[in-house]
Design an enzyme around this catalytic site. Structure first.
Site, mmCIF file in Angstrom:
data_model
loop_
_atom_site.group_PDB
_atom_site.id
_atom_site.type_symbol
_atom_site.label_atom_id
_atom_site.label_comp_id
_atom_site.label_asym_id
_atom_site.label_seq_id
_atom_site.Cartn_x
_atom_site.Cartn_y
_atom_site.Cartn_z
ATOM 1 N N LYS A 80 0.834 -1.195 0.000
ATOM 2 C CA LYS A 80 0.000 0.000 0.000
ATOM 3 C C LYS A 80 0.876 1.255 0.000
ATOM 4 O O LYS A 80 1.896 1.311 0.687
ATOM 5 C CB LYS A 80 -0.935 -0.007 1.215
ATOM 6 C CG LYS A 80 -1.955 1.130 1.241
ATOM 7 C CD LYS A 80 -2.909 0.965 2.420
ATOM 8 C CE LYS A 80 -3.909 2.114 2.469
ATOM 9 N NZ LYS A 80 -4.879 1.948 3.589
ATOM 10 N N SER A 155 -9.618 2.565 2.815
ATOM 11 C CA SER A 155 -8.596 3.189 1.998
ATOM 12 C C SER A 155 -7.647 2.190 1.310
ATOM 13 O O SER A 155 -6.824 2.599 0.478
ATOM 14 C CB SER A 155 -7.740 4.122 2.874
ATOM 15 O OG SER A 155 -7.050 3.379 3.874
ATOM 16 N N SER A 179 -10.407 0.267 6.811
ATOM 17 C CA SER A 179 -9.704 0.426 5.534
ATOM 18 C C SER A 179 -9.212 -0.863 4.902
ATOM 19 O O SER A 179 -8.925 -0.882 3.708
ATOM 20 C CB SER A 179 -8.526 1.385 5.714
ATOM 21 O OG SER A 179 -8.982 2.711 5.850
#
Length: 451
Positions: A80, A155, A179
């Site tokens: 990420k 996210s 997330s």
């Protein structure tokens, strides 16, 4: 070659260990998949095939010598874009860092690399991970590979999309308020929020706050635990306030004595879509068939809802102070989170702490009665990918209320909603119950396949 991308991470690692195919072959298959799917999905912010190829070549040479780098030898993974990667651009989804290239790895990234994982690139995230929509002013919007018009939430949406489109075998995410879990639910994969400290987070912009944690994401619970086995464990340094020794979580086959679980189809007063409720309701007979007693209930987390802006905003202000981005070029979601926190008073903070204490006492009492709590991961259906942050219709209470209590939680695919998109089954346990929680999730996953 395409068939290699359909294999689990566990199968890829086992077959490479046997010499049935090489790390270079596995990488080539995933590169072809990325080139075929990523232009439409936009899961990746940055790709580095040259470095990945060099790593695959090194791993194949190591295997030729009869050696292995570790349990992830040759497995393609994605990181990420909020976690530092040595020599690989890390933007945090922010225009302030659009050209930033770290000279070090985040701790869990270094562990994955050392275990033989082949990092192919960085996955998209909203700016500093502060939105339920994976879009930013650096890389644009990530779309759901199951329906390009739909969102991947946020996210860790880039990670979820990359996994759902079989562009990688494993991916990491982070979870401050759902997330890893909501993107996993709407992409039909597995997302996990561990107890804070199980995976040491370093460097952490908010080191004394266990709200945001790294977590593995995968297509199955077994693959997720394979990745977790590398990421977890005490860092043996005082530099990381949240870092503890925990039991080994790699053995999913250990017997799990059935007890009592709570199931709620509309937890905390949420208005849950009827088709989502219908899908999750099937968990009750499944659990009973496995020997569990099921009662309708949920922990009383609802009082925390009054403090949502403060809880989220505190982290935003810490990140702003640590990373010092240029707020003049920041996006809507991060600016809003900071402004919401700045509007709060010391009295608001004291009121939150009082509420948190009371809710914690309720949670402790709840998990003395039940081993796990089950509810829908998301209340609604995946919304449109192009909606702006302020217009998102999802009611996030099913994923945002557990983190202040530091409760480990996992979502696994569990049926489909009326629009044909995946539904996530959310399972939560008491703080530190990760080992049993993961075995329970695997038990349900296996039983769901059978039926």
């Amino acid at each position: 070659m395409h068939e290699l991308t359909q294999l689990s991470a566990q199968t890829l690692a086992a077959n490479m260990a046997k010499g049935q195919f090489t790390a270079q072959e596995v990488l080539a298959a995933h590169k072809a998949q990325v080139e075929a799917r990523n232009p439409q999905v936009n899961a990746f912010v940055t790709l580095d095939w040259e470095a990945a190829g060099q790593r695959a070549t090194e791993l194949d040479a190591l295997h030729a010598e009869g050696k292995s780098a570790g349990p992830l030898h040759g497995v393609p993974i994605a990181i990420k874009d909020i976690f530092e990667t040595k020599g690989l651009r890390t933007t945090w989804g922010s225009r302030s860092f659009k050209g930033h290239v770290p000279d070090y790895d985040a701790l869990h990234v270094a562990r994955l690399r050392a275990a033989g994982a082949v990092i192919i690139g960085k996955t998209n995230t909203p700016e500093f991970a502060f939105s339920g929509q994976t879009a930013n002013l650096v890389a644009g919007t990530t779309r759901n590979p199951l329906n390009l018009g739909k969102t991947v939430a946020g996210s860790s949406g880039g990670a979820a999309a990359a996994l759902a489109a079989h562009m990688v075998a494993l991916a990491d995410g982070s979870d401050l308020a759902g997330s890893t879990r909501t993107p996993a639910a709407w992409c039909g994969i597995v997302g996990y929020r561990p107890t804070p400290g199980l995976i040491p987070y370093y460097p952490n912009p908010v080191p004394f706050d266990g709200l945001s944690v790294p977590g593995p994401m995968a297509r199955t619970v077994t693959d997720l635990v394979l990745m977790l086995s590398v990421m977890q464990g005490n860092a043996d340094t005082q530099a990381i306030p949240y870092a503890y020794d925990w039991p080994c979580l790699t053995n999913l086959e250990m017997p799990l004595e059935a007890g009592k679980v709570a199931l709620s189809l509309a937890p905390f007063g949420a208005a849950v879509d009827a088709s989502v409720q219908d899908a999750v309701a099937q968990a009750a007979p499944l659990c009973r068939d496995l020997g569990w007693e099921v009662q309708e209930n949920a922990p009383n987390l609802a009082p925390l809802m009054a403090h949502g802006d403060l809880i989220r905003g505190q982290s935003a202000l810490h990140i702003r102070a640590t990373l010092n981005p240029d707020m003049a070029v920041a996006g809507e979601s991060f600016r809003t989170a900071c402004a919401q926190a700045e509007s709060k008073s010391l009295q608001d903070f004291i009121a939150y702490q009082a509420t948190r204490t009371q809710v914690w006492q309720n949670v402790v009492a709840f998990f003395e009665r039940y081993e796990f709590a089950i509810w829908p991961t998301a209340t609604g259906l995946p919304f449109e990918a192009d909606l702006p942050d302020h217009a998102l219709p999802e009611d996030w209470r099913t994923v945002v209320l557990g983190p202040p209590m530091e409760l480990p939680s996992i979502t696994i695919p569990f049926g489909h909603s009326s629009d044909g998109m995946p539904v996530g089954l959310h399972i939560t346990g008491k703080r530190g119950s990760d080992a049993r929680l993961l075995r329970f999730a695997r038990q349900i996953e296996q039983a769901k396949v059978i039926i």
